[in-house]
Design an enzyme around this catalytic site. Structure first.
Site, PDB file in Angstrom:
ATOM      1  N   CYS A 156       6.094   4.198  19.967  1.00 22.47           N
ATOM      2  CA  CYS A 156       5.108   3.733  21.103  1.00 22.47           C
ATOM      3  C   CYS A 156       5.800   2.191  21.739  1.00 22.47           C
ATOM      4  O   CYS A 156       6.313   2.047  22.838  1.00 22.47           O
ATOM      5  CB  CYS A 156       3.931   3.351  20.624  1.00 22.47           C
ATOM      6  SG  CYS A 156       2.939   4.666  19.990  1.00 22.47           S
TER       7      CYS A 156
HETATM    8  N1  SAJ Z   1       6.559  -5.190  14.277  1.00 24.70           N
HETATM    9  C1  SAJ Z   1       6.980  -6.311  13.880  1.00 24.70           C
HETATM   10  N2  SAJ Z   1       6.252  -7.241  13.749  1.00 24.70           N
HETATM   11  C2  SAJ Z   1       5.043  -7.371  13.854  1.00 24.70           C
HETATM   12  C3  SAJ Z   1       4.522  -5.931  14.094  1.00 24.70           C
HETATM   13  C4  SAJ Z   1       5.160  -4.961  14.388  1.00 24.70           C
HETATM   14  O1  SAJ Z   1       8.243  -6.525  13.781  1.00 24.70           O
HETATM   15  O2  SAJ Z   1       4.096  -8.098  13.722  1.00 24.70           O
HETATM   16  C5  SAJ Z   1       7.329  -4.014  14.281  1.00 24.70           C
HETATM   17  C6  SAJ Z   1       6.946  -2.690  13.396  1.00 24.70           C
HETATM   18  O3  SAJ Z   1       7.788  -3.052  12.094  1.00 24.70           O
HETATM   19  C7  SAJ Z   1       7.536  -1.401  13.953  1.00 24.70           C
HETATM   20  C8  SAJ Z   1       7.151  -1.945  15.463  1.00 24.70           C
HETATM   21  O4  SAJ Z   1       7.242  -3.458  15.586  1.00 24.70           O
HETATM   22  O5  SAJ Z   1       8.951  -1.417  13.797  1.00 24.70           O
HETATM   23  C9  SAJ Z   1       6.141  -1.497  16.118  1.00 24.70           C
HETATM   24  O6  SAJ Z   1       5.044  -1.799  15.253  1.00 24.70           O
HETATM   25  P1  SAJ Z   1       3.476  -1.549  15.528  1.00 24.70           P
HETATM   26  O7  SAJ Z   1       2.635  -2.334  14.554  1.00 24.70           O
HETATM   27  O8  SAJ Z   1       3.062  -1.888  16.936  1.00 24.70           O
HETATM   28  O9  SAJ Z   1       3.012   0.204  14.984  1.00 24.70           O
HETATM   29  P2  SAJ Z   1       3.159   1.319  16.017  1.00 24.70           P
HETATM   30  O10 SAJ Z   1       4.309   1.472  16.579  1.00 24.70           O
HETATM   31  O11 SAJ Z   1       2.433   2.249  15.155  1.00 24.70           O
HETATM   32  O12 SAJ Z   1       2.121   0.844  17.175  1.00 24.70           O
HETATM   33  C10 SAJ Z   1       0.885   1.511  17.070  1.00 24.70           C
HETATM   34  C11 SAJ Z   1       0.255   1.503  18.504  1.00 24.70           C
HETATM   35  N3  SAJ Z   1      -0.640   2.507  18.826  1.00 24.70           N
HETATM   36  C12 SAJ Z   1      -0.291   3.206  20.191  1.00 24.70           C
HETATM   37  O13 SAJ Z   1       0.383   2.798  20.983  1.00 24.70           O
HETATM   38  C13 SAJ Z   1      -1.200   4.130  20.199  1.00 24.70           C
HETATM   39  C14 SAJ Z   1      -0.050   0.221  18.713  1.00 24.70           C
HETATM   40  O14 SAJ Z   1      -0.864   0.061  19.899  1.00 24.70           O
HETATM   41  C15 SAJ Z   1      -1.045  -0.303  17.696  1.00 24.70           C
HETATM   42  O15 SAJ Z   1      -1.721  -1.799  17.900  1.00 24.70           O
HETATM   43  C16 SAJ Z   1      -0.253  -0.165  16.318  1.00 24.70           C
HETATM   44  O16 SAJ Z   1       0.011   0.913  16.238  1.00 24.70           O
HETATM   45  C17 SAJ Z   1      -0.942  -0.783  15.257  1.00 24.70           C
HETATM   46  O17 SAJ Z   1      -1.851  -1.942  15.402  1.00 24.70           O
HETATM   47  O18 SAJ Z   1      -0.583  -0.749  13.977  1.00 24.70           O
END
Ligand code: SAJ
Length: 444
Positions: free
Chosen positions: A273
């Site tokens: 995403c």
């Molecule tokens: N990450 C960081 N630092 C952070 C947060 C995330 O480095 O503070 C990294 C994660 O390790 C990962 C990437 O960013 O590699 C994405 O992480 P994410 O927490 O955004 O997780 P996702 O990709 O599963 O995002 C989903 C998204 N859902 C949809 O798009 C439907 C996002 O909108 C959600 O907010 C997120 O999940 C969530 O909250 O976990």
């Protein structure tokens, strides 16, 4: 008795609903719709997925076998690969992948294929809703022409909306039914029909004025994350040069009860995403001769993090008068984030590639990813034995899965690089390693 309008039909009539794409969005959606009492036909091109679902096996963690069994037993859900059966459906939701192509451009081929299948079965009265995350304009510019080639007219013969999926896999609190859902139609009556339909099984619907607005909402949500993650990654690069503990700084900033939102630095940006969705907007804006500078800058900085982590490995080896070339390096966690098995866009793949390119003898341990077969990375997850830890010249924590014993890692390994600061609670009060990226061994 006033005549039933099409909107009334969606609000209260007997409906058969089609869900195209039975992945982490489509299967939970199908079950939710079926549980509301409507009949659902799930469509997928993968016959194994279809047979599995009809056999009661859920391939999506967020859908339990009990939930699936109950709607199957009630005869309200069946899966098929026969796209001609879309003609049976009064409302059709499309949630197929929207990945990037090899050249990092939008790949809307799955959306196009779904649109063609829907068009082939299109009949008066149907509501079609695209849920796949995509650039503003896709519904009007890609789907609508395919559907109107049938001679039917949108807003009169059929209804067309965009409603972004907001599924957060594994989220125990926010699920399909209770997560507010945005929707925008090609015409006002399309929006009304879409609202009437979704309100039957979604707690909170949020109408916006167009499909472009609805497409833009989702892109904004995920661009917001990508840019803020890039911000804290740049703060990490700055703090490293100032010899300041970035994790301590962010945790302290997060005590501000208003006006701040915590994001944490890490090894880079993974997942299907967050690294992908902003690139859809960047591509669209390039066609309009506009440069989305924040998105490009965020992508650049997030993309630097794997090399930054490898730099820490290099520094840690250097302190032991060792080169990366020939060093035995154990990477802990290759999934893109904690406690998931998905490796799409995972920064761990970049880190493994960079270390391999420098001649390191790399291995990895990830309880969620038993095998890696990516381009020139053919590896199997090794057991996290004491020997695996003591044999390694450096252990690198790239993804901080919960069920790994980090105390044992710190005890057994001679040199540890921690790209997630997961060892901080174990190191508290034991000196300056906390938040240093190199948390054991390395330069004095
Ligand atoms: N990450 C960081 N630092 C952070 C947060 C995330 O480095 O503070 C990294 C994660 O390790 C990962 C990437 O960013 O590699 C994405 O992480 P994410 O927490 O955004 O997780 P996702 O990709 O599963 O995002 C989903 C998204 N859902 C949809 O798009 C439907 C996002 O909108 C959600 O907010 C997120 O999940 C969530 O909250 O976990």
């Amino acid at each position: 008795m006033t005549a039933q309008t099409p909107v009334d039909h969606f609000r209260s009539g007997e409906l058969t609903v089609g869900v195209v794409g039975l992945g982490y969005v489509g299967l939970p959606l199908s079950v939710e719709i079926a549980r509301s009492g409507l009949r659902v036909v799930g469509f997928d091109v993968d016959s194994e997925t279809v047979e599995g679902i009809n056999g009661g096996a859920s391939h999506i963690d967020d859908v339990t076998e009990e939930e699936l069994a109950s709607v199957l037993a009630a005869g309200r859900l069946e899966a098929t690969t026969d796209m001609s059966r879309l003609a049976e459906c009064d409302a059709i939701s499309i949630s197929v992948p929207t990945p990037l192509s090899k050249t990092r451009d939008p790949d809307v081929s799955f959306v196009l294929a779904a649109s063609e299948a829907v068009a082939a079965a299109l009949r008066p009265g149907q509501l079609i809703v695209l849920e796949s995350t995509t650039y503003p304009g896709t519904t009007r510019e890609v789907l609508l022409p395919v559907l109107e080639r049938t001679g039917l007219t949108v807003g009169k013969d059929f209804f067309l909306c965009f409603s972004p999926e907001r599924v957060d896999p594994g989220n125990e609190v926010w699920k399909t039914k209770n997560t507010p859902k945005v929707i925008g139609g090609i015409t006002p009556v399309c929006t009304e029909a879409g609202l009437a339909f979704y309100e039957r099984f979604i707690d909170t619907m949020v109408a916006v004025s167009s499909t472009e607005a609805a497409e833009m909402v989702k892109i904004l949500e995920n661009t917001f994350r990508a840019v803020n993650i890039a911000l804290v990654n740049e703060v990490a690069l700055i703090a490293d040069r100032l010899d300041v503990n970035v994790w301590e700084v962010i945790e302290a900033a997060a005590t501000k009860p208003f006006g701040f939102m915590k994001f944490m630095p890490g090894p880079g940006l993974g997942g299907h995403c967050i690294p992908v969705d902003p690139q859809y907007l960047a591509w669209k804006m390039r066609t309009l001769d506009y440069r989305t500078r924040f998105i490009e800058l965020a992508s650049e900085i997030n993309g630097e993090m794997p090399e930054f982590v490898v730099g820490k490995v290099r520094a840690a080896l250097n302190a032991e008068k060792k080169a990366v070339n020939g060093a035995r390096i154990l990477v802990l966690g290759v999934a893109y984030k904690r406690d998931v098995d998905d490796i799409r866009e995972s920064p761990a793949l970049d880190i493994l590639g960079l270390l391999t390119a420098d001649g390191a003898d790399v291995a990895y341990h990830d309880p969620f990813v038993p095998e890696l077969a990516e381009e020139d990375l053919l590896l199997s997850s090794v057991a996290l034995t004491d020997e695996a830890l003591t044999d390694a010249d450096v252990v690198v924590i790239v993804t901080d899965h919960t069920d790994v014993d980090y105390a044992r890692v710190l005890e057994q390994a001679s040199v540890v690089v921690d790209a997630r600061n997961v060892t901080a609670p174990l190191l508290k009060g034991r000196g300056s390693e906390v938040g240093a990226w190199i948390v054991k061994g390395g330069p004095e």
